[in-house]
Design an enzyme around this catalytic site. Structure first.
Site, mmCIF file in Angstrom:
data_model
loop_
_atom_site.group_PDB
_atom_site.id
_atom_site.type_symbol
_atom_site.label_atom_id
_atom_site.label_comp_id
_atom_site.label_asym_id
_atom_site.label_seq_id
_atom_site.Cartn_x
_atom_site.Cartn_y
_atom_site.Cartn_z
ATOM 1 N N ARG A 189 -7.212 -4.108 0.140
ATOM 2 C CA ARG A 189 -7.877 -2.806 -0.219
ATOM 3 C C ARG A 189 -8.708 -2.795 -2.160
ATOM 4 O O ARG A 189 -7.947 -3.293 -2.501
ATOM 5 C CB ARG A 189 -7.081 -2.274 0.001
ATOM 6 C CG ARG A 189 -7.461 -0.752 -0.141
ATOM 7 C CD ARG A 189 -6.959 0.624 0.621
ATOM 8 N NE ARG A 189 -5.908 0.614 1.569
ATOM 9 C CZ ARG A 189 -5.302 1.336 1.497
ATOM 10 N NH1 ARG A 189 -4.527 1.715 0.691
ATOM 11 N NH2 ARG A 189 -4.882 0.520 3.218
ATOM 12 N N GLU A 236 -6.992 -9.367 5.723
ATOM 13 C CA GLU A 236 -7.585 -8.222 6.509
ATOM 14 C C GLU A 236 -7.747 -7.698 5.101
ATOM 15 O O GLU A 236 -7.320 -7.387 4.309
ATOM 16 C CB GLU A 236 -6.701 -7.330 6.962
ATOM 17 C CG GLU A 236 -7.704 -5.763 7.427
ATOM 18 C CD GLU A 236 -7.017 -4.501 7.170
ATOM 19 O OE1 GLU A 236 -6.966 -3.775 9.046
ATOM 20 O OE2 GLU A 236 -5.956 -4.738 7.495
#
Length: 254
Positions: A128, A190
């Protein structure tokens, strides 16, 4: 309405027998659920008993996650040197636990095997990246995808197309190589890119609503208020971006 019959059922795997009893549909469904749960536990035990392959797979994802994190840190350092500013406010990583991987495989309805997990679950490793401004997100997206060894596998832009809840973020599934003793291996990671306002909203929304057993009317009201907060956050991002663009233009002309 439930119907009943006189039945003879032998469930060898379950280890029990029901003879000459009146069994309702509800009872049969319950036995089926018990057998299904038992089989799932057995499959899960087999997966976890493959200790080395599972630990090896998770170590590959951890290595890929570290690789992506390093790439963003290098980009941040480059921008700091070249433009005297940092487009990244913070970077965090997370690796799904065995329980989380199993639960997701079950929700997706995929076989519980290492091959199936690797082929069907794309967010085992996550990075993130939180940015000060929205334009930084798309700049970093372009920069990371310009790397020769990074392949874009999937992209979901929840900034331009927010979720119904108000959630906003840019999600990328990328493939990066890791270099092992036996050679190169491609792994999926991701990447979530957000502004500080987006990140704060998502964190609070998760804390307030995740797995909360609230009455429907209260939950509906809270979701409405959270959506209003998300809209305020979006306006905040737009205003802050406008302020930055104005100051950058002024300094460029100075």
């Amino acid at each position: 309405m439930l119907f009943s019959w006189k039945v003879f059922i032998t469930l060898k795997r379950g280890g029990y027998m029901i003879q000459d009893k009146i069994v309702s549909l509800k009872d049969i469904e319950e036995k089926k659920r018990e057998l299904t749960q038992k089989m799932e536990k057995q499959m899960r035990a087999r997966l976890e008993s493959s200790t080395y392959p599972l630990r090896a797979l998770l170590s590959y994802y951890r290595s890929a996650m570290m690789e992506v994190e390093t790439k963003f840190k290098v980009l941040d350092e480059q921008f700091s040197l070249s433009y005297d500013r940092n487009p990244i406010e913070s970077i965090s990583t997370r690796l799904k636990s065995i329980d989380q991987i199993y639960d997701k495989a079950r929700r997706k309805g995929i076989p519980i095997s290492l091959k199936s997990i690797e082929e069907n679950i794309y967010d085992i490793a996550g990075v993130r990246v939180v940015c000060p401004f929205e334009k930084d997100i798309y700049m970093l997206r372009s920069s990371i995808l310009n790397h020769d060894d990074v392949v874009l596998f999937e992209e979901r832009d929840y900034i331009k197309n927010p979720k119904e809840s108000g959630y906003r973020s840019l999600h990328l599934i990328i493939e990066v190589p890791i270099y092992l003793e036996e050679g190169k291996r491609q792994m999926k990671v991701e990447v979530q890119l957000r502004t500080m306002a987006m990140d704060q909203w998502a964190s609070l929304e998760h804390r307030l609503m995740y797995k909360k057993d609230l009455p429907d009317d209260i939950a509906k009201d809270l979701r409405k208020k959270l959506l209003e907060c998300a809209e305020l956050n979006r306006k905040l991002d737009m205003i802050m971006q406008d302020i930055k663009d104005t100051t950058d233009l002024y300094l460029a002309d100075d």
